[in-house]
Design a protein around this motif. Structure first.
Motif, short mmCIF file in Angstrom:
data_model
loop_
_atom_site.label_atom_id
_atom_site.label_comp_id
_atom_site.label_asym_id
_atom_site.label_seq_id
_atom_site.Cartn_x
_atom_site.Cartn_y
_atom_site.Cartn_z
N VAL A 291 55.28 54.50 8.89
CA VAL A 291 54.51 53.29 9.19
C VAL A 291 55.20 52.06 8.63
O VAL A 291 55.71 52.07 7.50
N ILE A 292 55.21 51.00 9.42
CA ILE A 292 55.69 49.70 8.99
C ILE A 292 54.58 48.69 9.24
O ILE A 292 53.90 48.77 10.27
N VAL A 293 54.35 47.77 8.32
CA VAL A 293 53.24 46.82 8.46
C VAL A 293 53.77 45.39 8.51
O VAL A 293 54.71 45.03 7.80
N ALA A 294 53.13 44.59 9.35
CA ALA A 294 53.54 43.20 9.53
C ALA A 294 52.74 42.29 8.61
O ALA A 294 51.99 41.41 9.05
N VAL A 295 52.86 42.54 7.31
CA VAL A 295 52.24 41.69 6.30
C VAL A 295 53.28 41.42 5.21
O VAL A 295 54.28 42.12 5.11
N ASP A 296 53.01 40.41 4.41
CA ASP A 296 53.94 40.06 3.35
C ASP A 296 54.04 41.18 2.31
O ASP A 296 53.06 41.84 1.99
N TYR A 297 55.23 41.37 1.79
CA TYR A 297 55.48 42.44 0.83
C TYR A 297 54.63 42.31 -0.43
O TYR A 297 54.38 43.31 -1.11
N ARG A 298 54.19 41.10 -0.74
CA ARG A 298 53.38 40.93 -1.96
C ARG A 298 52.04 41.67 -1.88
O ARG A 298 51.35 41.82 -2.88
N SER B 68 43.98 37.36 8.35
CA SER B 68 43.20 37.58 7.14
C SER B 68 44.05 38.24 6.07
O SER B 68 44.81 39.17 6.36
N THR B 69 43.92 37.76 4.85
CA THR B 69 44.57 38.40 3.71
C THR B 69 43.52 38.84 2.68
O THR B 69 43.83 39.03 1.51
N LYS B 70 42.28 39.01 3.15
CA LYS B 70 41.23 39.49 2.26
C LYS B 70 41.55 40.91 1.82
O LYS B 70 42.03 41.72 2.61
N SER B 71 41.29 41.19 0.57
CA SER B 71 41.61 42.51 0.03
C SER B 71 40.88 43.62 0.78
O SER B 71 41.44 44.71 0.99
N SER B 72 39.65 43.36 1.22
CA SER B 72 38.89 44.39 1.94
C SER B 72 39.56 44.74 3.27
O SER B 72 39.64 45.91 3.66
N TYR B 73 40.06 43.74 3.97
CA TYR B 73 40.74 43.95 5.25
C TYR B 73 42.06 44.69 5.05
O TYR B 73 42.35 45.67 5.75
N LEU B 74 42.85 44.26 4.08
CA LEU B 74 44.14 44.89 3.83
C LEU B 74 43.97 46.32 3.34
O LEU B 74 44.76 47.20 3.68
N ARG B 75 42.95 46.55 2.55
CA ARG B 75 42.70 47.90 2.04
C ARG B 75 42.36 48.86 3.18
O ARG B 75 42.85 50.00 3.21
#
Length: 235
Positions: A162-169, A139-146
Motif C-alpha cells: 500500500v502507498i498513501v497520498a498523504v504527507d509523511y508526517r 482532511s487531516t483529522k486524526s480520526s479520518y487518517l486513522r
C-alpha cells in the motif's frame, strides 16, 4: 560608396531576426508537444493515471512513448467504481506496462465496507504496483487518517502493498510498511517517498486523448530498484 556597401545591412539583420524568432517559436511548439517530464534529470520510470474521464487510450502507444506504468482509478467508498477500470486492466495484459489500482478513501463509509467493496469490484488482480490510497476529502483529522490507516492494514493483511497520498508526517497513522507518495514541483526525499506525483496537467507525446490534463508519476528510486520491484522499463 559607404552607403552603397551597407544598404543591405538592415534588411539582412531583420531577416536573420525573423528567422531566429521563427526558430524559437517552432522549438517552443515542439517542446509543448513532448511528454511532460519531472524537473530532475535522473528519472527512472514515468507513469500516468487513467480514468473514465479519458476516451479510449491506446496503451501500446503509451508504452512506445516512454511510459512504464499506469495507475487505474478503482473504487471510492462503497458505491463508486470507475467505468473503464476493467477494460484498461484487460488491455494492459497485452503490454509491458506495470499497473496499480487507486482507492479514494471516503469519510462516508467504514474501512471494512470500503475494503469489501474493493474486493468485490477489483478482486485479487490489483496490479504489481502498491495499491494507492488517496483521500477523497481534504482532511487531516486524526480520526479520518486513522480509519484510512485501518483500510491500509486490511489490504496488507490480504497480501497487498500500500502507498498513501498523504504527507509523511502522518506516518504514525499507518502500518509500518506503508509507502508514501507526494506532489510538488521538486523531487521529494527518497527516504520518505517511494513515488512522486509531479504534475496533474501533463501530456504524453503522440497519444491521442492525453494531450493535456494528465496526472503523471515518477518512481522515486533508481532504474535497478524499479526493475527489481516492478519489471522492465518501456523506454
Amino acid at each position: 560608396m559607404k552607403r552603397f556597401h551597407h544598404k543591405f545591412t538592415l534588411p539582412l539583420i531583420l531577416t536573420l531576426l525573423v528567422l531566429a524568432v521563427a526558430g524559437l517559436f517552432i522549438g517552443f511548439l515542439n517542446f509543448r508537444r513532448q511528454t511532460t517530464l519531472p524537473s530532475n534529470s535522473n528519472t527512472s520510470a514515468i507513469g500516468v493515471e487513467l480514468t473514465q474521464d479519458f476516451d479510449y487510450i491506446d496503451l501500446h502507444k503509451l508504452q512506445a512513448n516512454g511510459i512504464s506504468f499506469v495507475y487505474l482509478r478503482g473504487t471510492q467508498g462503497q458505491s463508486y467504481f470507475d467505468d473503464n477500470y476493467l477494460s484498461y486492466r484487460d488491455q494492459i495484459q497485452g503490454t509491458k506496462l506495470a499497473f496499480g489500482t487507486e482507492i479514494y478513501f471516503s469519510n462516508q463509509s467504514t474501512p471494512q465496507q470500503q475494503y469489501q467493496y474493493f474486493v468485490k469490484k477489483v478482486g485479487n488482480n490489483s496490479g504489481s504496483l502498491p495499491i494507492m490510497l488517496i483521500p477523497a476529502v481534504a482532511s487531516t483529522k486524526s480520526s479520518y487518517l486513522r480509519k484510512m490507516g485501518q483500510l491500509a492494514e486490511k489490504l496488507m493483511q490480504s497480501g497487498k502493498k500500500v502507498i498513501v497520498a498523504v504527507d509523511y508526517r502522518y506516518a504514525k497513522f499507518f502500518p509500518a510498511k506503508t509507502q508514501f507518495i507526494t506532489s510538488g514541483s521538486k523531487q521529494p526525499n527518497k527516504m520518505k517517498y517511494a513515488f512522486w506525483r509531479y504534475t496533474t496537467n501533463g501530456r504524453v507525446k503522440d497519444v491521442s486523448g492525453l494531450e493535456k490534463g494528465v496526472t503523471m508519476f515518477s518512481y522515486n528510486g533508481s532504474v535497478t530498484q524499479y526493475k527489481q520491484k516492478y519489471g522492465q522499463l518501456t523506454q
